[in-house]
Design a protein around this motif. Sequence first.
Motif, short mmCIF file in Angstrom:
data_model
loop_
_atom_site.label_atom_id
_atom_site.label_comp_id
_atom_site.label_asym_id
_atom_site.label_seq_id
_atom_site.Cartn_x
_atom_site.Cartn_y
_atom_site.Cartn_z
N ASN A 71 -0.43 6.82 -0.74
CA ASN A 71 0.84 6.93 -1.08
C ASN A 71 1.88 7.26 0.20
OD1 ASN A 71 2.71 6.80 -3.01
ND2 ASN A 71 2.92 8.91 -3.63
N SER A 99 2.22 4.56 2.51
CA SER A 99 3.14 3.16 1.95
C SER A 99 4.36 3.84 2.26
CB SER A 99 2.63 3.42 0.29
OG SER A 99 3.53 2.60 -0.11
N LEU A 129 3.35 0.47 -2.40
CA LEU A 129 1.86 0.76 -2.99
C LEU A 129 0.99 -0.51 -3.39
CD1 LEU A 129 -0.11 3.10 -2.67
CD2 LEU A 129 0.51 3.66 -4.96
N ARG A 147 10.59 6.04 0.48
CA ARG A 147 9.93 6.48 -0.80
C ARG A 147 11.04 6.10 -1.92
NH1 ARG A 147 7.86 11.01 -0.38
NH2 ARG A 147 5.76 10.05 0.24
#
Length: 109
Positions: free
Chosen positions: A48, A51, A58, A91
């Motif tokens: 994660n 990513s 993801l 993110r």
Amino acid sequence: MKINEKIRTLRIRSRLTQNQTADFLDVTPSFIAQVENGTAALTADMVNRLSALYCVPLEDLISDNEECLQNADDLSGYSVDNLKAIADVSRIALNANFMTRRLKANKVL
């Protein structure tokens, strides 16, 4: 392409060393080498975090989709703290993109 190959490709295209990636994940460079060689596995949290660092959804990282390999940004020269900040912002962007797609699919937008 297997996830270990994608991770290696993204690291190289992002111009990060195994040492920088190891520092980012708080692991040893030899562990990163083992992951890239397919002899060790990342935790779900590490996948994660990578990513987010590489700004790759993801699901693209863990699937057979190789398109995610095309958009690697040059991350060399950044400190570990800066890499963590980049991953945090990435993110947020990935989540916003996901939510926009969901809302459009549900005809809310």
